[in-house]
Design a protein around this motif. Sequence first.
Motif, mmCIF file in Angstrom:
data_model
loop_
_atom_site.group_PDB
_atom_site.id
_atom_site.type_symbol
_atom_site.label_atom_id
_atom_site.label_comp_id
_atom_site.label_asym_id
_atom_site.label_seq_id
_atom_site.Cartn_x
_atom_site.Cartn_y
_atom_site.Cartn_z
ATOM 1 N N LYS A 163 58.949 41.489 101.974
ATOM 2 C CA LYS A 163 58.546 42.073 100.691
ATOM 3 C C LYS A 163 59.646 42.989 100.128
ATOM 4 O O LYS A 163 60.039 42.856 98.977
ATOM 5 C CB LYS A 163 57.237 42.876 100.857
ATOM 6 C CG LYS A 163 56.101 42.056 101.483
ATOM 7 C CD LYS A 163 54.830 42.876 101.644
ATOM 8 C CE LYS A 163 54.963 44.102 102.554
ATOM 9 N NZ LYS A 163 55.249 43.750 103.971
ATOM 10 N N SER A 164 60.111 43.931 100.953
ATOM 11 C CA SER A 164 61.151 44.850 100.465
ATOM 12 C C SER A 164 62.441 44.094 100.173
ATOM 13 O O SER A 164 63.132 44.390 99.186
ATOM 14 C CB SER A 164 61.436 45.948 101.491
ATOM 15 O OG SER A 164 60.298 46.754 101.673
ATOM 16 N N SER A 165 62.744 43.119 101.025
ATOM 17 C CA SER A 165 63.960 42.331 100.782
ATOM 18 C C SER A 165 63.891 41.661 99.422
ATOM 19 O O SER A 165 64.890 41.599 98.695
ATOM 20 C CB SER A 165 64.131 41.272 101.877
ATOM 21 O OG SER A 165 64.308 41.905 103.128
ATOM 22 N N PRO B 75 61.879 52.707 95.425
ATOM 23 C CA PRO B 75 62.093 52.121 96.752
ATOM 24 C C PRO B 75 61.056 52.548 97.780
ATOM 25 O O PRO B 75 60.410 53.585 97.633
ATOM 26 C CB PRO B 75 63.476 52.632 97.144
ATOM 27 C CG PRO B 75 63.652 53.897 96.394
ATOM 28 C CD PRO B 75 62.888 53.737 95.109
ATOM 29 N N GLU B 76 60.939 51.715 98.813
ATOM 30 C CA GLU B 76 60.086 52.055 99.951
ATOM 31 C C GLU B 76 60.578 53.377 100.545
ATOM 32 O O GLU B 76 61.781 53.600 100.678
ATOM 33 C CB GLU B 76 60.202 50.935 100.990
ATOM 34 C CG GLU B 76 59.279 51.089 102.167
ATOM 35 C CD GLU B 76 59.390 49.892 103.111
ATOM 36 O OE1 GLU B 76 58.497 49.034 103.076
ATOM 37 O OE2 GLU B 76 60.368 49.816 103.866
ATOM 38 N N GLY B 77 59.641 54.255 100.899
ATOM 39 C CA GLY B 77 60.028 55.526 101.519
ATOM 40 C C GLY B 77 60.476 56.574 100.517
ATOM 41 O O GLY B 77 60.957 57.639 100.895
ATOM 42 N N LEU C 285 57.463 48.474 92.437
ATOM 43 C CA LEU C 285 56.969 49.567 93.286
ATOM 44 C C LEU C 285 56.841 49.062 94.715
ATOM 45 O O LEU C 285 56.074 48.133 94.976
ATOM 46 C CB LEU C 285 55.592 50.016 92.801
ATOM 47 C CG LEU C 285 55.505 50.818 91.502
ATOM 48 C CD1 LEU C 285 54.075 50.845 90.982
ATOM 49 C CD2 LEU C 285 56.008 52.233 91.730
ATOM 50 N N ASP C 286 57.572 49.689 95.639
ATOM 51 C CA ASP C 286 57.528 49.249 97.042
ATOM 52 C C ASP C 286 56.699 50.229 97.868
ATOM 53 O O ASP C 286 57.155 51.313 98.201
ATOM 54 C CB ASP C 286 58.953 49.130 97.596
ATOM 55 C CG ASP C 286 58.992 48.314 98.896
ATOM 56 O OD1 ASP C 286 57.910 48.056 99.483
ATOM 57 O OD2 ASP C 286 60.111 47.941 99.311
ATOM 58 N N GLU C 287 55.460 49.841 98.154
ATOM 59 C CA GLU C 287 54.538 50.616 98.990
ATOM 60 C C GLU C 287 54.361 52.061 98.521
ATOM 61 O O GLU C 287 54.587 53.003 99.286
ATOM 62 C CB GLU C 287 55.033 50.625 100.446
ATOM 63 C CG GLU C 287 55.394 49.232 100.915
ATOM 64 C CD GLU C 287 54.620 48.783 102.130
ATOM 65 O OE1 GLU C 287 53.607 49.417 102.467
ATOM 66 O OE2 GLU C 287 55.032 47.785 102.711
ATOM 67 N N PRO C 288 53.908 52.230 97.280
ATOM 68 C CA PRO C 288 53.766 53.597 96.767
ATOM 69 C C PRO C 288 52.722 54.434 97.497
ATOM 70 O O PRO C 288 52.781 55.661 97.426
ATOM 71 C CB PRO C 288 53.363 53.389 95.300
ATOM 72 C CG PRO C 288 52.781 52.019 95.247
ATOM 73 C CD PRO C 288 53.542 51.222 96.273
HETATM 74 MG MG LIG Z 1 59.001 46.856 103.188
#
Ligand SMILES: [Mg+2]
Length: 240
Positions: A46-48, A88-90, A164-167
């Motif tokens: 997913k993030s990739s 980004p994630e994180g 949005l990556d894992e908000p």
């Molecule tokens: Mg990810």
Amino acid sequence: MTNPAPLLDVSGLTVSYGAVEAVRGIDLKVTKGEIVTLLGANGAGKSSTLNALVGLAPRRARQLSFAGEDIAHLTPELIVRRGMTLVPEGRRIFPTLTVAEHLLLGGAKHAARGPLAETQAEMLALFPILKERLHQKAGSLSGGEQQMLAVARALMSSPDLLLLDEPSLGLAPQVVDRIFALISDLRARGLTILLVEQNVALALDIADRGYVLVNGRIEIAGSARDLMASAAIRDAYLGA
Ligand SMILES: [Mg+2]
Ligand SMILES: Nc1ncnc2c1ncn2[C@@H]1O[C@H](COP(=O)(O)OP(=O)(O)OP(=O)(O)O)[C@@H](O)[C@H]1O
């Protein structure tokens, strides 16, 4: 025209890190005004995928177009200028920089497409808590406030499509509700959203359509309603 061209139109997207093929030739479309969610287990890619869309991961594609333009060879900075921005994630907040400095960075680095002061005033109206904390160091903010800041920083580039990556990652349930209310609000203001979420029930609740990634391939795609009713999704993600 009854069937508008998609804002984001991707086919055959592959992301490889050396010998590791994280994303294996996926097709993905996002139409203006939609919330589309990309679901999948840890390590599914997913993030990739999101990182590759904005030029932050090594990518190949048959087609990679945004707003009708081929963006396959654009740098991350130019992609942001075209109107696609990643949260980004994180969160990637800098603890020693103030809230105001983060907003400036979002505008400067992304070469804001509108007047900066005006965009910042809009952000502070949208996120009153950030206005209160404007001159505090971001490291002193709560997790939820840091996520708000990460979103506000991205919005400083006035995107048309927000990734949005894992908000909701690591946030308390009431804070997660606030983040999801914000996502709805942003869509109501005309933003198009591609959302990666671990919280599948919440994501499908807010989204129009979704894709499920398994080992770098899209296994299921459909309307959020169909995905929510799908036995495979219920078994794998909804625990029902
Ligand atoms: Mg990810
Ligand atoms: N920079 C990198 N170098 C090498 N391999 C990577 C890199 N980033 C990710 N990977 C690998 O690619 C695969 C997909 O990772 P990715 O982070 O895209 O998954 P994800 O779906 O976002 O997972 P999560 O839910 O844990 O965030 C994993 O096997 C991961 O180990």
